[in-house]
Design a protein around this motif. Structure first.
Motif, PDB file in Angstrom:
ATOM      1  N   ARG A 161       0.857  -1.192   0.000  1.00 48.29           N
ATOM      2  CA  ARG A 161       0.000   0.000   0.000  1.00 48.29           C
ATOM      3  C   ARG A 161       0.887   1.233   0.000  1.00 48.29           C
ATOM      4  O   ARG A 161       1.771   1.361   0.850  1.00 48.29           O
ATOM      5  N   GLU A 162       0.667   2.127  -0.966  1.00 55.63           N
ATOM      6  CA  GLU A 162       1.475   3.332  -1.103  1.00 55.63           C
ATOM      7  C   GLU A 162       0.566   4.536  -1.352  1.00 55.63           C
ATOM      8  O   GLU A 162      -0.375   4.447  -2.157  1.00 55.63           O
ATOM      9  N   PRO A 163       0.836   5.667  -0.700  1.00 58.99           N
ATOM     10  CA  PRO A 163       0.072   6.877  -1.024  1.00 58.99           C
ATOM     11  C   PRO A 163       0.491   7.420  -2.389  1.00 58.99           C
ATOM     12  O   PRO A 163       1.595   7.139  -2.878  1.00 58.99           O
ATOM     13  N   LEU A 164      -0.376   8.204  -3.005  1.00 60.89           N
ATOM     14  CA  LEU A 164      -0.039   8.824  -4.287  1.00 60.89           C
ATOM     15  C   LEU A 164       0.697  10.139  -4.055  1.00 60.89           C
ATOM     16  O   LEU A 164       0.419  10.879  -3.113  1.00 60.89           O
ATOM     17  N   MET A 165       1.644  10.408  -4.945  1.00 62.75           N
ATOM     18  CA  MET A 165       2.357  11.684  -4.964  1.00 62.75           C
ATOM     19  C   MET A 165       1.979  12.430  -6.242  1.00 62.75           C
ATOM     20  O   MET A 165       1.748  11.812  -7.290  1.00 62.75           O
ATOM     21  N   VAL A 166       1.924  13.750  -6.140  1.00 60.39           N
ATOM     22  CA  VAL A 166       1.698  14.588  -7.317  1.00 60.39           C
ATOM     23  C   VAL A 166       3.057  15.018  -7.853  1.00 60.39           C
ATOM     24  O   VAL A 166       3.874  15.587  -7.116  1.00 60.39           O
ATOM     25  N   LEU A 167       3.307  14.711  -9.116  1.00 57.80           N
ATOM     26  CA  LEU A 167       4.525  15.141  -9.781  1.00 57.80           C
ATOM     27  C   LEU A 167       4.235  16.451 -10.487  1.00 57.80           C
ATOM     28  O   LEU A 167       3.276  16.538 -11.271  1.00 57.80           O
ATOM     29  N   MET A 168       5.028  17.478 -10.211  1.00 58.05           N
ATOM     30  CA  MET A 168       4.815  18.762 -10.863  1.00 58.05           C
ATOM     31  C   MET A 168       6.150  19.426 -11.154  1.00 58.05           C
ATOM     32  O   MET A 168       7.169  19.122 -10.507  1.00 58.05           O
ATOM     33  N   PRO A 169       6.176  20.325 -12.144  1.00 57.86           N
ATOM     34  CA  PRO A 169       7.432  21.038 -12.420  1.00 57.86           C
ATOM     35  C   PRO A 169       7.860  21.852 -11.203  1.00 57.86           C
ATOM     36  O   PRO A 169       7.020  22.324 -10.431  1.00 57.86           O
ATOM     37  N   VAL A 170       9.162  22.026 -11.033  1.00 54.84           N
ATOM     38  CA  VAL A 170       9.656  22.754  -9.858  1.00 54.84           C
ATOM     39  C   VAL A 170       9.142  24.195  -9.841  1.00 54.84           C
ATOM     40  O   VAL A 170       9.057  24.812  -8.771  1.00 54.84           O
ATOM     41  N   ALA A 171       8.777  24.751 -11.008  1.00 51.32           N
ATOM     42  CA  ALA A 171       8.296  26.130 -11.062  1.00 51.32           C
ATOM     43  C   ALA A 171       6.792  26.244 -10.825  1.00 51.32           C
ATOM     44  O   ALA A 171       6.244  27.355 -10.835  1.00 51.32           O
ATOM     45  N   HIS A 172       6.116  25.124 -10.599  1.00 49.20           N
ATOM     46  CA  HIS A 172       4.662  25.151 -10.397  1.00 49.20           C
ATOM     47  C   HIS A 172       4.328  25.956  -9.136  1.00 49.20           C
ATOM     48  O   HIS A 172       5.060  25.917  -8.142  1.00 49.20           O
ATOM     49  N   SER A 173       3.219  26.664  -9.175  1.00 48.70           N
ATOM     50  CA  SER A 173       2.829  27.524  -8.045  1.00 48.70           C
ATOM     51  C   SER A 173       2.559  26.744  -6.766  1.00 48.70           C
ATOM     52  O   SER A 173       2.579  27.316  -5.669  1.00 48.70           O
ATOM     53  N   LEU A 174       2.280  25.418  -6.886  1.00 45.85           N
ATOM     54  CA  LEU A 174       1.990  24.603  -5.705  1.00 45.85           C
ATOM     55  C   LEU A 174       3.180  23.739  -5.272  1.00 45.85           C
ATOM     56  O   LEU A 174       3.055  22.924  -4.366  1.00 45.85           O
ATOM     57  N   ALA A 175       4.322  23.935  -5.908  1.00 46.27           N
ATOM     58  CA  ALA A 175       5.460  23.034  -5.714  1.00 46.27           C
ATOM     59  C   ALA A 175       6.009  23.038  -4.297  1.00 46.27           C
ATOM     60  O   ALA A 175       6.628  22.062  -3.867  1.00 46.27           O
ATOM     61  N   LYS A 176       5.791  24.104  -3.545  1.00 47.31           N
ATOM     62  CA  LYS A 176       6.343  24.179  -2.194  1.00 47.31           C
ATOM     63  C   LYS A 176       5.328  23.784  -1.116  1.00 47.31           C
ATOM     64  O   LYS A 176       5.622  23.881   0.078  1.00 47.31           O
ATOM     65  N   ARG A 177       4.152  23.344  -1.528  1.00 53.02           N
ATOM     66  CA  ARG A 177       3.129  22.910  -0.560  1.00 53.02           C
ATOM     67  C   ARG A 177       3.576  21.628   0.152  1.00 53.02           C
ATOM     68  O   ARG A 177       4.287  20.789  -0.417  1.00 53.02           O
ATOM     69  N   LYS A 178       3.124  21.430   1.385  1.00 48.77           N
ATOM     70  CA  LYS A 178       3.399  20.182   2.102  1.00 48.77           C
ATOM     71  C   LYS A 178       2.488  19.065   1.615  1.00 48.77           C
ATOM     72  O   LYS A 178       2.823  17.890   1.719  1.00 48.77           O
ATOM     73  N   HIS A 179       1.318  19.415   1.112  1.00 47.17           N
ATOM     74  CA  HIS A 179       0.400  18.474   0.483  1.00 47.17           C
ATOM     75  C   HIS A 179      -0.557  19.274  -0.384  1.00 47.17           C
ATOM     76  O   HIS A 179      -0.648  20.508  -0.270  1.00 47.17           O
ATOM     77  N   VAL A 180      -1.278  18.585  -1.246  1.00 49.21           N
ATOM     78  CA  VAL A 180      -2.164  19.278  -2.169  1.00 49.21           C
ATOM     79  C   VAL A 180      -3.369  18.394  -2.453  1.00 49.21           C
ATOM     80  O   VAL A 180      -3.264  17.163  -2.475  1.00 49.21           O
ATOM     81  N   ASP A 181      -4.552  19.016  -2.638  1.00 51.48           N
ATOM     82  CA  ASP A 181      -5.756  18.246  -2.937  1.00 51.48           C
ATOM     83  C   ASP A 181      -6.217  18.537  -4.370  1.00 51.48           C
ATOM     84  O   ASP A 181      -5.627  19.358  -5.085  1.00 51.48           O
ATOM     85  N   PHE A 182      -7.297  17.865  -4.788  1.00 47.31           N
ATOM     86  CA  PHE A 182      -7.742  18.008  -6.164  1.00 47.31           C
ATOM     87  C   PHE A 182      -8.344  19.386  -6.452  1.00 47.31           C
ATOM     88  O   PHE A 182      -8.267  19.875  -7.573  1.00 47.31           O
ATOM     89  N   GLN A 183      -8.938  20.022  -5.436  1.00 46.08           N
ATOM     90  CA  GLN A 183      -9.461  21.363  -5.666  1.00 46.08           C
ATOM     91  C   GLN A 183      -8.336  22.326  -6.020  1.00 46.08           C
ATOM     92  O   GLN A 183      -8.478  23.165  -6.926  1.00 46.08           O
ATOM     93  N   ALA A 184      -7.216  22.202  -5.331  1.00 45.34           N
ATOM     94  CA  ALA A 184      -6.077  23.073  -5.615  1.00 45.34           C
ATOM     95  C   ALA A 184      -5.491  22.802  -6.997  1.00 45.34           C
ATOM     96  O   ALA A 184      -4.932  23.692  -7.633  1.00 45.34           O
ATOM     97  N   LEU A 185      -5.648  21.560  -7.458  1.00 48.37           N
ATOM     98  CA  LEU A 185      -5.084  21.165  -8.750  1.00 48.37           C
ATOM     99  C   LEU A 185      -6.047  21.369  -9.911  1.00 48.37           C
ATOM    100  O   LEU A 185      -5.716  21.053 -11.054  1.00 48.37           O
ATOM    101  N   ALA A 186      -7.234  21.894  -9.632  1.00 45.18           N
ATOM    102  CA  ALA A 186      -8.293  21.950 -10.650  1.00 45.18           C
ATOM    103  C   ALA A 186      -7.873  22.700 -11.909  1.00 45.18           C
ATOM    104  O   ALA A 186      -8.334  22.391 -13.006  1.00 45.18           O
ATOM    105  N   ASP A 187      -6.998  23.714 -11.774  1.00 46.37           N
ATOM    106  CA  ASP A 187      -6.591  24.510 -12.932  1.00 46.37           C
ATOM    107  C   ASP A 187      -5.330  23.974 -13.605  1.00 46.37           C
ATOM    108  O   ASP A 187      -4.876  24.539 -14.604  1.00 46.37           O
ATOM    109  N   SER A 188      -4.765  22.907 -13.071  1.00 47.87           N
ATOM    110  CA  SER A 188      -3.545  22.341 -13.646  1.00 47.87           C
ATOM    111  C   SER A 188      -3.901  21.222 -14.625  1.00 47.87           C
ATOM    112  O   SER A 188      -4.700  20.339 -14.296  1.00 47.87           O
ATOM    113  N   PRO A 189      -3.327  21.218 -15.824  1.00 46.85           N
ATOM    114  CA  PRO A 189      -3.566  20.103 -16.749  1.00 46.85           C
ATOM    115  C   PRO A 189      -3.057  18.795 -16.152  1.00 46.85           C
ATOM    116  O   PRO A 189      -2.003  18.770 -15.514  1.00 46.85           O
ATOM    117  N   PHE A 190      -3.822  17.717 -16.368  1.00 52.83           N
ATOM    118  CA  PHE A 190      -3.445  16.397 -15.862  1.00 52.83           C
ATOM    119  C   PHE A 190      -2.792  15.588 -16.980  1.00 52.83           C
ATOM    120  O   PHE A 190      -3.232  15.615 -18.128  1.00 52.83           O
TER     121      PHE A 190
END
Length: 296
Positions: A161-190
């Motif tokens: 059992r493993e939790p999921l990680m979000v992979l994002m570019p280092v320049a992404h506006s959410l890159a420094k968050r300790k965690h992120v949910d789907f609402q925060a990611l709504a404007d990011s292309p998947f």
């Protein structure tokens, strides 16, 4: 009606055509066509609608296909029970694995199993979750690695059992968050895996529960390519923690996903009440042993 005829019919359905099925069952295309025609004559109803190079099941074909899977599975059980008499000195382990994460999870098990049972042949197939379930149901494989929850037709043994990680570019506006949910990611292309991958279904279902409609900008069956697309700034992707860390490179950052029911939870499954050959039992025992060892 014989089992070879049923097998030919099943493969025509699975492969989507007569020529593709002929390659799988090692017959000529005309022999496969004749086998299906013989079955239709015997049942007195057409089983396939042939439109161009494609074949689609009729209502009678749906019934015949479902029943054929059961009969072929019974044949597989018969052979497995007879092979029990030979013990573990010889035999075959028929194993179905998904394309995502199999190397990280099972490579060491393959090596350990080979050392213990050098005379056991391993027949490996790799497919997405839907096809693996069909292969398991039809008796093509003894065991299949599937994402939880497991269908009620199968028994299972948990593997990891493993939790999921979000992979994002280092320049992404959410890159420094300790965690992120789907609402925060709504404007990011998947960037997702191709259709048929269970991980996709899990991610999309979690988005739907939160009322998020993701913008899917790309799909691929290759983890390395998905990671490279993230690094190029095309969007964000999702991987189990162990795989995310394995594929991390300087252009990418990892942020834990904060979403319920999105753990990558893998189990080894087999058909309920099916006879498991000794090689499959040995594989399950080794999986349990290595899982327990890793958690000590």
């Amino acid at each position: 009606m014989n089992l070879r005829t049923l097998r030919a019919f099943v493969e025509v359905v699975r492969q989507g055509g007569f020529s593709q099925a002929a390659e799988v069952v090692s017959l000529t295309q005309s022999s496969v066509s004749k086998a299906v025609k013989t079955l239709e004559d015997e049942l007195g109803m057409p089983l396939l609608n042939r439109i161009g190079h494609k074949s689609h099941l009729t209502a009678a074909g749906e019934i015949a296909y479902r029943r054929a899977l059961v009969l072929l599975a019974e044949r597989s059980d018969l052979i497995a029970e007879i092979n029990d008499l030979r013990g573990l000195k010889r035999g075959v382990l028929r194993l179905g694995l998904p394309p995502v994460g199999s190397g990280a999870l099972f490579a060491a098990m393959f090596a350990a199993f080979r050392l213990r049972y050098p005379q056991i042949d391993i027949e490996l197939i790799e497919h997405g979750s839907k096809r693996l379930c069909e292969s398991l149901e039809g008796g093509e494989v003894d065991l299949a690695a599937l994402l939880m929850p497991i269908h009620e037709d199968f028994d299972y043994q948990e593997v990891r059992r493993e939790p999921l990680m979000v992979l994002m570019p280092v320049a992404h506006s959410l890159a420094k968050r300790k965690h992120v949910d789907f609402q925060a990611l709504a404007d990011s292309p998947f960037i997702l895996f191709e259709a048929g991958f269970a991980l996709n279904a899990m991610i999309l279902a979690a988005c739907e529960r939160k009322g998020v409609v993701p913008k899917v900008t790309a799909r691929s069956a290759q983890i390395d390519f998905i990671v490279d697309l993230v690094g190029a700034g095309l969007g964000v992707a999702f991987l189990p923690r162990m795989l995310a860390h394995k594929h991390l490179h300087p252009g990418i950052t990892l942020v834990p996903l904060d979403a319920a029911d999105t753990d990558w939870h893998i189990a080894l499954a087999w058909r309920k009440n099916a006879h498991l050959p000794p090689a499959a039992v040995a594989w399950l025992d080794l999986a349990k042993e290595m899982h327990n060892s890793a958690h000590r």
